[in-house]
Motif scaffolding. Structure first.
Motif, mmCIF file in Angstrom:
data_model
loop_
_atom_site.group_PDB
_atom_site.id
_atom_site.type_symbol
_atom_site.label_atom_id
_atom_site.label_comp_id
_atom_site.label_asym_id
_atom_site.label_seq_id
_atom_site.Cartn_x
_atom_site.Cartn_y
_atom_site.Cartn_z
ATOM 1 N N ASP A 98 0.868 -1.172 0.000
ATOM 2 C CA ASP A 98 0.000 0.000 0.000
ATOM 3 C C ASP A 98 0.906 1.222 0.000
ATOM 4 O OD1 ASP A 98 -1.740 2.068 0.380
ATOM 5 O OD2 ASP A 98 -2.637 1.288 2.224
ATOM 6 N N PRO A 99 1.037 1.908 -1.133
ATOM 7 C CA PRO A 99 1.960 3.057 -1.177
ATOM 8 C C PRO A 99 1.618 4.145 -0.168
ATOM 9 C CG PRO A 99 1.299 2.404 -3.391
ATOM 10 C CD PRO A 99 0.411 1.650 -2.443
ATOM 11 N N ALA A 100 0.390 4.153 0.315
ATOM 12 C CA ALA A 100 -0.006 5.165 1.287
ATOM 13 C C ALA A 100 0.347 4.774 2.712
ATOM 14 C CB ALA A 100 -1.509 5.426 1.190
ATOM 15 N N ALA A 101 0.795 3.524 2.896
ATOM 16 C CA ALA A 101 1.115 3.060 4.249
ATOM 17 C C ALA A 101 2.283 2.093 4.208
ATOM 18 C CB ALA A 101 -0.107 2.406 4.891
ATOM 19 N N PRO A 102 3.474 2.573 3.881
ATOM 20 C CA PRO A 102 4.654 1.697 3.852
ATOM 21 C C PRO A 102 4.919 1.092 5.228
ATOM 22 C CG PRO A 102 5.123 3.815 2.827
ATOM 23 C CD PRO A 102 3.812 3.956 3.524
#
Length: 721
Positions: free
Chosen positions: A373-377
């Motif tokens: 999830d690029p919004a939650a590395p």
């Protein structure tokens, strides 16, 4: 954007992820690039591995070496034993390299001056190691990237500013640009080169764009960072600018920004810091990530994930550097506005895991993030690197990650530049070996003396040395966990303030809830040699300096370790003083009841290229255990050993009398242990203790990450009989 305590999330994820999933990266080899020099060359010359690329079969590495003006080649057939393939002269300064088919394509800076930049793209046949093509780029190249299908390359022609002119202020002409070069059979078609103008885009120095780094996605789109301009541009497959936007600013909370006195205090705030991104890498066709190093007036100390329309998807803020501090790699005396200085970044998919690799130049580590999830590395690991990681290449088909580390500290007796190899393996990570994650301790570094709790197995105490002169601390360690966990940090205080003029190198419980501490001292810095007694709260109760009879022959290499037997404190003096025979050092004794000093002589191992000295003394059973080492690193290191002396032999003579010479017995050669982490040989084996269950533990001093890799190696040698 204001970032508050996001740092705790990543650090906690690193600490509590179950076995870091099923697979982890472990370092398996380190290649000193000096070994690529030919026979007869002056190997004392500076070398530097900066940008690294791999052949399409993954068996050969090529890296840029700017100081030598060469491309270096490495045989990676056996990744655990990389072999030198020699250097190829570039007739200029190579700045970046990619490999397409049978050719290495390198940007080479040939500039006569900042005002008259020039450079070319050079194609080298990897089989013959000969230059087979060259294109004039019309300016100074910085970064080179290749399209995945090998159809073209992009070059960021920076035409960098001279920081000595007008305080480095923009503009400084000529302006930079991007070159798009089609490839035919892996060779550039110079006549079809497309120059892409970037002027007029940025609000900062818009007429003087300084493109820093380029990357190409599967659609043939180029993203380019304009670092000093704090701007990013996306160039379409047709070579026209499709989008551009400011890289923006971040307000950072809870950072260690300006205090360089030698203390980790994450309590400061920096408002509206320009990101000024350096390296950039596509994650997929719509997202890319930047490492926000800063170089002009900013640097937001972390990394950012973007949509290609300029939307910020994720901002790390200080979370990365806080996680780095918790494994002992925060570069306090070099941090200033850049923190850990994230400079390099890479992305690759290992199986079904999309992984982002973030290199921190000043902390000498590589952060491994799962960006499903690029919004939650999710921070999976922090890997130890060489000094100053600059470039990466991932080889998913071989399960490998490669880092090129630019710093060469050989002139000062430090580490040379290394290329390091990591392999994805099953099981737990080998590093970090000790961490402060998951608790209230912000960070640590420069661990020196080590001691065991007399009653609780696996409970140890450590002190930091004078690198943290404004934050002398006693750390409590739970060695029963893997990695070992620093569970508490007790400040050493005097009159309620951090105690000053201490260089703590030894610790031992005093039997009353407090500790005796050994301070190495340095007369040149007005730091006295001596011992200090602190109570259970860390407050200084008593200070005892060395007698005049000893100080007459003092050097700066003083007390290294302290141990207590009954009413007697024993201390190891690191090196020979003026009144010692050559090859002999003192073990000092201080009788607490009689308040009398005495000593014996300890025979050192034969001296090699460096010096030989002692690092620690601890007492267990009928023996005193002593760490002896040279001050050499890498392949030059010869002695990192544990010895012991029988307690009945420790009969001190009065100072001024002829000192008896003790007989030592070798217990363990620590060099094979140190090699187990796949890096270059560490210098400072500084602490040793045997716990209440008879298990021995060793720790290295990481020099506070100052001209060092920052690695702290902590391990057990098992039961000590």
């Amino acid at each position: 954007m204001t970032l508050r305590f996001a740092c705790l999330t990543s650090a906690l994820a690193l600490a509590t992820a179950p076995a870091l999933a099923e697979t982890t990266f472990n370092r398996i080899a380190s290649f000193p690039v000096v070994t690529n020099m030919a026979a007869g060359e002056d190997t004392a010359r500076e070398t530097s591995s900066e940008i690294v690329a791999a052949s399409e079969d993954g068996l050969t590495l090529v890296y840029t070496d700017s100081p030598l003006g060469v491309l270096g080649m490495i045989d990676l057939t056996d990744p655990a034993a990389p072999k030198p393939l020699g250097n190829i002269a570039m007739n200029g300064e190579p700045t970046s390299v990619v490999i397409v088919g049978a050719h290495a394509l390198a940007g080479v800076n040939t500039s006569e001056s900042f005002a008259a930049p020039s450079g070319r793209l050079v194609a080298v046949d990897l089989a013959t190691r000969k230059e087979v093509a060259s294109c004039d780029l019309g300016g100074q190249p910085d970064s080179v990237a290749r399209a995945k299908d090998g159809s073209f390359i992009a070059v960021a022609v920076e035409n960098e500013r001279d920081e000595e002119v007008n305080d480095g202020a923009l503009p400084q002409m000529p302006a930079g640009f991007v070159v798009r070069l089609p490839l035919k059979d892996g060779l550039p078609d110079c006549g079809a080169a497309q120059k892409i103008d970037l002027t007029g885009l940025a609000a900062i120095g818009g007429d003087d764009p300084e493109p820093e780094f380029v990357a190409i996605n599967d659609l043939g789109e180029i993203v380019v960072t304009l670092q000093e301009n704090n701007h990013i541009a996306v160039i379409g497959a047709d070579g026209a600018v499709a989008a551009h936007f400011s890289a923006g600013a971040v307000t950072l909370e809870g950072i260690d920004a300006t205090d360089e006195r030698g203390a980790l205090i994450f309590a400061e705030r920096l408002a509206d810091v320009a990101r000024e991104p350096d390296a950039v890498k596509w994650i997929d066709a719509d997202h890319f990530a930047t490492a926000n190093e800063g170089d002009y007036k900013g640097g937001s100390r972390g990394f950012t994930i973007w949509r290609k329309d300029g939307t910020v998807v994720y901002e790390s803020g200080p979370s990365f550097e806080r996680a780095v501090a918790q494994i002992g790699h925060y570069p306090d005396k070099r941090s200033d506005a850049k923190g850990v200085e994230p400079e390099s970044i890479d992305f690759a998919r290992f199986g079904d895991m999309p992984l982002l690799f973030v290199g921190a130049e000043r902390a000498s580590v590589v952060g491994v993030y799962d960006v499903t999830d690029p919004a939650a590395p999710v921070l999976r690991q922090i890997l130890p690197s060489g000094v100053g990681p600059e470039g990466f290449v991932a080889l998913p088909d071989r399960g490998l990650l490669i880092s090129a580390n630019e710093a060469d500290l050989g002139a000062d007796g430090g580490a040379r530049s290394h290329v390091m190899v990591y392999q994805m393996q099953e099981g737990s990570p080998a590093y970090p070996t000790i961490t402060a994650a998951g608790g209230d301790v912000a960070g640590f570094g420069a661990l020196s003396g080590l001691a065991a709790d007399p009653e609780v197995p696996g409970k140890l105490y450590a002190v930091n040395d004078s690198f943290f002169g404004f934050q002398p601390t006693i750390f409590t360690i739970d060695a029963t966990q893997t990695p070992a966990r620093i569970t508490a940090a007790l400040p050493v205080t005097a009159a309620g303030m951090p105690a000053q003029k201490l260089d703590l190198e030894g610790i031992t419980p005093d039997g009353k809830g407090g500790f005796w501490l050994a301070s190495e001292g340095n007369a040149d810095k007005m730091v006295p040699h001596g011992i200090v007694n602190v109570n259970a709260k860390g407050a200084v109760k008593k200070e005892i300096g060395l007698p005049a009879a000893l100080l007459a022959g003092q050097t700066r290499f003083g007390l290294e370790g302290i141990a207590k037997v009954g009413d007697v404190l024993w201390m190891a003096v690191q090196r020979e003083w003026g009144d010692d025979p050559k090859g002999m050092v003192k073990l000092l004794a201080y009788n607490l009841e009689a308040e009398e000093w005495g000593a014996v002589h300890y025979p050192l191992e034969p001296k090699g290229a460096g010096w030989m000295g002692l690092s620690e003394i601890t007492i267990h059973g009928d023996h005193a255990y002593i760490v002896e080492r040279d001050n050499l690193i890498g392949d030059a290191a010869k002695v990192k050993k544990l010895f012991r002396v029988k307690l009945p032999d420790l009969v001190p003579a009065k100072l001024g009398e002829t000192l008896p010479v003790v007989t030592k017995q070798e217990v363990r050669d620590l060099i094979p242990d140190l090699k187990g982490w796949g890096g270059y040989m560490q210098d400072k084996v500084e602490g040793f203790a045997i716990d209440a269950a008879g298990t021995g533990y060793v720790v290295t001093d990481n020099d506070g990450v100052d001209d060092a890799s920052g690695e702290t190696l902590f391990w057990s040698i098992g039961k000590v009989e």
